[in-house]
Scaffold this active site. Structure first.
Site, PDB file in Angstrom:
ATOM      1  N   PRO A  16       0.270  -1.023  -0.196  1.00 25.00           N
ATOM      2  CA  PRO A  16       0.217   0.194   0.314  1.00 25.00           C
ATOM      3  C   PRO A  16       0.956   1.334   0.067  1.00 25.00           C
ATOM      4  CG  PRO A  16       0.076  -1.488   2.154  1.00 25.00           C
ATOM      5  CD  PRO A  16       0.602  -1.716   0.861  1.00 25.00           C
ATOM      6  N   MET A  17       0.771   2.569  -0.893  1.00 22.92           N
ATOM      7  CA  MET A  17       1.510   4.150  -0.940  1.00 22.92           C
ATOM      8  C   MET A  17       0.401   4.425  -1.060  1.00 22.92           C
ATOM      9  SD  MET A  17       4.862   2.991  -3.102  1.00 22.92           S
ATOM     10  CE  MET A  17       3.768   1.150  -4.130  1.00 22.92           C
ATOM     11  N   GLN A  70      -7.314  -1.142   3.566  1.00 24.79           N
ATOM     12  CA  GLN A  70      -6.565  -0.956   4.459  1.00 24.79           C
ATOM     13  C   GLN A  70      -6.699   0.048   5.507  1.00 24.79           C
ATOM     14  OE1 GLN A  70      -2.739   1.075   4.514  1.00 24.79           O
ATOM     15  NE2 GLN A  70      -1.488  -0.933   5.374  1.00 24.79           N
ATOM     16  N   CYS A 100       2.607   3.769   9.910  1.00 23.03           N
ATOM     17  CA  CYS A 100       2.425   5.306   9.127  1.00 23.03           C
ATOM     18  C   CYS A 100       3.403   6.074  10.387  1.00 23.03           C
ATOM     19  CB  CYS A 100       0.941   5.665   9.390  1.00 23.03           C
ATOM     20  SG  CYS A 100       1.461   7.557   8.096  1.00 23.03           S
ATOM     21  N   LYS A 139      -0.656  -3.985   9.163  1.00 25.93           N
ATOM     22  CA  LYS A 139       0.882  -3.942   8.968  1.00 25.93           C
ATOM     23  C   LYS A 139       1.616  -3.274   9.839  1.00 25.93           C
ATOM     24  CE  LYS A 139       3.121  -2.470   4.551  1.00 25.93           C
ATOM     25  NZ  LYS A 139       3.575  -0.238   5.300  1.00 25.93           N
ATOM     26  N   ASN A 200       8.791  -6.945   4.233  1.00 24.17           N
ATOM     27  CA  ASN A 200       9.224  -5.600   3.619  1.00 24.17           C
ATOM     28  C   ASN A 200       9.713  -4.914   3.908  1.00 24.17           C
ATOM     29  OD1 ASN A 200       7.310  -2.639   3.656  1.00 24.17           O
ATOM     30  ND2 ASN A 200       7.639  -3.454   1.938  1.00 24.17           N
ATOM     31  N   GLY A 201      10.666  -4.382   2.675  1.00 27.66           N
ATOM     32  CA  GLY A 201      11.641  -3.519   2.768  1.00 27.66           C
ATOM     33  C   GLY A 201      12.780  -3.332   1.592  1.00 27.66           C
ATOM     34  N   GLY A 224       7.216  -2.110  -2.882  1.00 27.62           N
ATOM     35  CA  GLY A 224       6.834  -0.838  -3.103  1.00 27.62           C
ATOM     36  C   GLY A 224       7.359  -0.139  -3.788  1.00 27.62           C
TER      37      GLY A 224
HETATM   38  C1  LIG Z   1       4.752   7.078  -0.431  1.00 27.21           C
HETATM   39  C2  LIG Z   1       4.467   6.103  -0.145  1.00 27.21           C
HETATM   40  C3  LIG Z   1       3.452   5.567   0.812  1.00 27.21           C
HETATM   41  C4  LIG Z   1       2.901   5.028   1.532  1.00 27.21           C
HETATM   42  N1  LIG Z   1       1.952   4.772   1.870  1.00 27.21           N
HETATM   43  C5  LIG Z   1       1.442   3.578   2.503  1.00 27.21           C
HETATM   44  C6  LIG Z   1       0.193   3.415   3.337  1.00 27.21           C
HETATM   45  O1  LIG Z   1      -1.172   4.003   2.971  1.00 27.21           O
HETATM   46  N2  LIG Z   1      -0.222   2.401   3.813  1.00 27.21           N
HETATM   47  C7  LIG Z   1       1.300   1.307   4.648  1.00 27.21           C
HETATM   48  O2  LIG Z   1       0.796   0.558   5.667  1.00 27.21           O
HETATM   49  N3  LIG Z   1       2.378   1.286   4.111  1.00 27.21           N
HETATM   50  C8  LIG Z   1       2.850   2.610   2.915  1.00 27.21           C
HETATM   51  N4  LIG Z   1       4.040   2.718   3.179  1.00 27.21           N
HETATM   52  C9  LIG Z   1       5.237   1.586   3.243  1.00 27.21           C
HETATM   53  C10 LIG Z   1       4.848   1.312   2.028  1.00 27.21           C
HETATM   54  O3  LIG Z   1       3.935   0.262   2.110  1.00 27.21           O
HETATM   55  C11 LIG Z   1       6.254  -0.064   2.245  1.00 27.21           C
HETATM   56  O4  LIG Z   1       6.373  -0.149   3.804  1.00 27.21           O
HETATM   57  C12 LIG Z   1       7.278   1.004   2.404  1.00 27.21           C
HETATM   58  O5  LIG Z   1       7.994   1.529   1.525  1.00 27.21           O
HETATM   59  C13 LIG Z   1       8.910  -0.214   2.386  1.00 27.21           C
HETATM   60  O6  LIG Z   1       8.638  -0.773   1.511  1.00 27.21           O
HETATM   61  P1  LIG Z   1       9.778  -0.731  -0.241  1.00 27.21           P
HETATM   62  O7  LIG Z   1      11.444  -0.247   0.330  1.00 27.21           O
HETATM   63  O8  LIG Z   1       9.081  -2.427  -0.495  1.00 27.21           O
HETATM   64  O9  LIG Z   1       9.559   0.531  -0.568  1.00 27.21           O
HETATM   65  C14 LIG Z   1       4.103   4.067   1.963  1.00 27.21           C
HETATM   66  C15 LIG Z   1       5.533   3.827   1.269  1.00 27.21           C
HETATM   67  C16 LIG Z   1       5.702   5.645   0.417  1.00 27.21           C
HETATM   68  C17 LIG Z   1       7.545   5.388  -0.233  1.00 27.21           C
END
Ligand SMILES: Cc1cc2nc3c(=O)[nH]c(=O)nc-3n(C[C@H](O)[C@H](O)[C@H](O)COP(=O)(O)O)c2cc1C
Length: 343
Positions: A16-17, A70, A100, A139, A200-201, A224
């Site tokens: 989710p982003m 979510q 968050c 999450k 995740n990460g 993400g």
């Molecule tokens: C621009 C942005 C918006 C995000 N919005 C959410 C969100 O709405 N809900 C959530 O649980 N995580 C959110 N995240 C966190 C991501 O889901 C993820 O946990 C985080 O980016 C790390 O994973 P990655 O390294 O694959 O990007 C967001 C991350 C980014 C970069």
């Protein structure tokens, strides 16, 4: 991965982003092979009050189901009716955002703030669990800060309260997105609970996803930022295609993505423009003179103009990609600093 009765084939899934994981992007990644997606966070209070933006975030295409929706919230008084609304709107899974890190969110007791008071959050999860019949997931982060690394305690509590699966982004709230994601925290959670754990990460390729699964034992991997401008990251077959077929594949995906953005955001012309700018800029990342292309896209203020600039640049850029592929230098990177414009 299996979440209760839901069988979700495939290792990787879209994260989710906010302002990014909307219905068009989720459908595109799903068609490219994401096993499952989660909507961006939806504020429970806004949803319950019938806020049009919150309702729009909760809209989806039939082709992207099963889908997790979510919620973001601080208390049962809003989260319980909001969860019931999402289940009525077709969510096969309800997910609660407990990670968050944004100051405005945590100061309202939402997101990562829910990891700070385990007994209170246990009561909240219990109330939500009692109200929701569909699978219920959370999450979480590694903890609040280095002095409060409590992902394992929070995960055990969630399991005890009947949560069906957990996603762990192992950075702390204080870390936000800095440093390297400590994958060993994911392994500690996997070892502590019996319900499935999604890691995740910092996953930027299927190779990274397999490495995360091998080192942590997680059941699935959430991607993400690694999917921005590269929804084909989810497709096992993509990497095996010859360069010319990869180019045709990417072009088809982008054409479809543009069409979906235009169709999905019809009532919000500004949202169409922001979505186009963000995604088309990400699609140019790492190829040719991408910063010059992004500058032109960002400075343009009409949707047709943005699209025209993009296809002009894409034609030139894909030629460059073919040349670099021939010289064995086809590795792309996604900027860590990929920051979306806000809708
Ligand atoms: C621009 C942005 C918006 C995000 N919005 C959410 C969100 O709405 N809900 C959530 O649980 N995580 C959110 N995240 C966190 C991501 O889901 C993820 O946990 C985080 O980016 C790390 O994973 P990655 O390294 O694959 O990007 C967001 C991350 C980014 C970069």
């Amino acid at each position: 991965m299996r979440i209760r009765e839901l069988e979700l084939p495939g290792l990787t899934r879209l994260a989710p982003m906010a302002n990014i994981s909307n219905a068009p992007f989720r459908l595109i990644t799903r068609e490219c092979g994401s096993a499952f997606s989660t909507t961006e966070e939806i504020d429970a209070m806004a949803l319950v009050r019938g806020n049009p933006k919150a309702l729009h975030i909760a809209s989806s295409y039939p082709g992207e189901h099963p889908l997790a929706m979510q919620l973001l919230g601080a208390d049962a008084a809003t989260l319980v009716p909001a969860a019931e609304m999402l289940a009525e709107r077709g969510a096969e899974v309800i997910d609660l955002n407990m990670g968050c890190p944004v100051r405005k969110i945590v100061s309202a007791g939402k997101g990562a703030a829910l990891m700070r008071d385990i007994p209170r959050t246990a009561r909240l999860l219990r109330a939500m669990r009692a109200a929701i019949r569909v699978p219920f997931t959370v999450k979480i982060r590694g903890g609040w800060d280095d002095e409060h690394l409590n992902a394992v305690d929070v995960a055990r509590m969630a399991e005890d309260e009947g949560v069906d699966a957990i996603t762990v982004h192992p950075r702390t709230r204080s870390q936000q997105f800095s440093g390297k994601a400590p994958w060993d925290v994911i392994r500690e959670v996997v070892e502590a609970v019996r319900i499935p754990v999604t890691g995740n990460g910092d996953v930027r390729s299927l190779k990274d996803a397999r490495a995360m699964q091998a080192s942590t034992g997680c059941a699935a991997v959430m991607v993400g930022r690694g999917a921005l401008g590269r929804p084909w990251i989810f497709d096992e077959a993509y990497a095996c295609l010859p360069a010319c077929e990869q180019r045709a594949y990417r072009t088809r995906v982008i054409q479809r993505h543009i069409a979906l953005i235009k169709e999905h955001c019809t009532e919000h012309p500004k949202a169409v423009m922001i979505q186009m700018k963000n995604h088309l800029a990400w699609y140019t990342e790492g190829i040719g003179e991408s910063s010059a292309m992004r500058d032109r896209i960002v400075r343009c203020h009409d949707v047709d103009g943005i699209e025209a600039i993009f296809w002009e640049c894409w034609g030139q850029a894909t030629d460059n990609v073919e040349q670099s592929a021939r010289s064995g230098d086809d590795e792309r990177t996604v900027s860590e600093a990929a920051r979306p414009a806000r809708v």
